[in-house]
Design a protein around this motif. Sequence first.
Motif: not given
Lengths: 432, 432
Positions: B318-337
């Motif tokens: 969860l924490t990694v995901a929340v940070r990645a969303l906040a820094t825009k590094s979790l996007t459409e292009s890599n969400v499934w990976r």
Amino acid sequence: TEAQDAPLLTELLEPLHPADIADLLEQVGSHDRRELLRLYGPEMDGEILTEIDESIREEVIEQLPAEVLAEAVRELDSDDVVDLIEDLEEPQQEAILEALDESDRAAVEQSLTWPEYSAGRLMQREVVTAPAHWTVGEAIDFLRAEEWLPDQFYHVVLVDPGHHPVGYVTLGKVLASKRDVALASITEDSFRTIWARQEEADVAYAFNQYHLISAPVVDDDDRLVGVITIDDAMNVLDEEHEEDILRLAGVGDESSISDSVAETVRQRLPWLMVNLLTAIIASGVIALFEGTIERLVALAVLMPIVASMGGNAGTQTLTVAVRALATKSLTESNVWRVIRREAVVGFANGAVFAAVMGAVAWVWFGAPELGVVIGVAMVINLFVAALAGIAVPLALERLGADPALASGTFVTTVTDVVGFFAFLGLAGLVLL
Amino acid sequence: TEAQDAPLLTELLEPLHPADIADLLEQVGSHDRRELLRLYGPEMDGEILTEIDESIREEVIEQLPAEVLAEAVRELDSDDVVDLIEDLEEPQQEAILEALDESDRAAVEQSLTWPEYSAGRLMQREVVTAPAHWTVGEAIDFLRAEEWLPDQFYHVVLVDPGHHPVGYVTLGKVLASKRDVALASITEDSFRTIWARQEEADVAYAFNQYHLISAPVVDDDDRLVGVITIDDAMNVLDEEHEEDILRLAGVGDESSISDSVAETVRQRLPWLMVNLLTAIIASGVIALFEGTIERLVALAVLMPIVASMGGNAGTQTLTVAVRALATKSLTESNVWRVIRREAVVGFANGAVFAAVMGAVAWVWFGAPELGVVIGVAMVINLFVAALAGIAVPLALERLGADPALASGTFVTTVTDVVGFFAFLGLAGLVLL
């Protein structure tokens, strides 16, 4: 086909900022990344390299042809080269250092002599200085004649004959003043120097607290050796936050979205192992009361509630304490007041949830004594949670450790053990 | 005595930076704060007021004599006044607005028409502009003649006749160029404008991502209305982080070290109440298996371990995901990976701890079947924890909510319920 792909890719990436190209490289899988680098590698410039996250930087550098890498790093300022190579393995470091000009290499090697995470590593060595007795006109003539000005600078630093910084003037003031005005008469009050050995976290704090834009860095003899600008400080602030938030969650503080499965497992396993040990300790407490539970199985149903509430309340206090320590707002002057506040809050919250949960347990199991037992256990556990939540990070700070690290595990161990012990122990005394 | 205290205090505080005086006011108790304000109030300046944390700002402003307050706010730039008053109650806002000059008041009221937390509220309205056809010499003559230059500015913004920004020049370039150089020939590539309605969090992201120092702000017709500088962006970045970290811990996101007991209880109770409800749900799952536990009380001893490991593993993801969303590094292009990675990591960690905990349970209770049951439950729960840890923040983001808010509670509810269900259910099937 291959021959068409490379120019097409270059055309697509052309309008992107280097930071966005770096993000793209981080977000694709490692197979796609290899393909991208094979096609785009020759176009790779130094700015993209400095933007790439540490987690994949080594991988990317390994795949670049030696001459592309050499070309890329030759464009960079010395502080960017330092940032780029300080975490690389020895042979890669060597390769990059060898690609630099004699003088750049000397500058980088000099910077690397400052301790890791110090202001000396963060600063750029290119500083615009002027003798303290100059006028605005002399400064403008000097700047117009000078060839090597840094890309970004915000102050002219005034130095005495021993090269000690004595003040600075904003470029705005230089521009707005007549040529015969003395620089010394238009210096800024905000002037403060930073010691090269100071920790970068303290540097970021100072920039944020005092709204600095740039600050001269001095060596052990107070001589000017470089300058730190606010964008570097912002970067550090961002990294410090990232570290805090990841450490509080028990995730390796270098974890990144582009890490592989193996890397991710390697980062998270140790913390889960610590948690397993503490969970086993808490279970040991339950095991002491096996006989009690056997006689009243409702206790097994209710006991996780007491532990969970304690864990959550402790985490709340802990997080506030860790943040307050990080922002230097929890100090000698208010530590006792804050401890007292947390204790009172813990007691008050405990009393509220004692009443609520006491009523729930009474109704659920039709046993008022069970309500009383869980209520008392709740007050005890929330009070202890508050004390542990503030004491654990303070103790870690005193011991010179990062309060964000491992605090959560210690606190929940305390609240689990106290919660199970208080609830089951009281039940054994009162109910059986 | 009283008559001596005030000058002594003023002398003590004199060398401090306004930010440090504000910290001092935040760190003392409310009684001491009243005393301090009574003695130091008349010396209070606008800068200290803007530095004071929101949690005590109203309290401080109430205690200042009207004429001191008026004097203090008159010194401030319009953006600082906006920042100061936007969270105040109506009557206090009025009092401050009335103290301002006609033109300043109009400027502040204009800024307040932009949405809360937008670039329009963050910007300062004082911008240094030049017609796009000017030379360096014309710009310098203009700056020398101008009376109202802002304290801090880093660029001259070039505008067309319709007052649309078309580029900017750093002050360093202006200073380093000959008088006859055209400003348009020395503009920066980094130039980008910010829409006044853009959210301040996005503004902070852009400054951090693209290393901006200042950026012009435009209205709906692309006309220049102000400028945002990096120190404001750094402040927002800092606040966003603070908010994330406090929300992840279930603490009110405005909590501060200077809050009173009542305020602190008010912030934390709602989250603990939510946690109580979810803990009761998890207990309900245990209650389904009362009969099973009665027959094998070891299950009560071991079940918190399964739940705790799931909760911790879920929080990591969860924490990694929340940070990645906040820094825009979790996007459409890599969400499934990333989802696939987390699932595999969850399964792998589950397998490791299944082996370890299976062995521990076997040895502890001398029952190999118990080891198998807890092992299988562990794999199931850590796998589900990974999926919940990434799915919950993604879902909240899609729904337009802050992923940091309440994610933790959802995830631990899932891991508690699944953990108890899997372990006790399997035990019922296999062992009895």
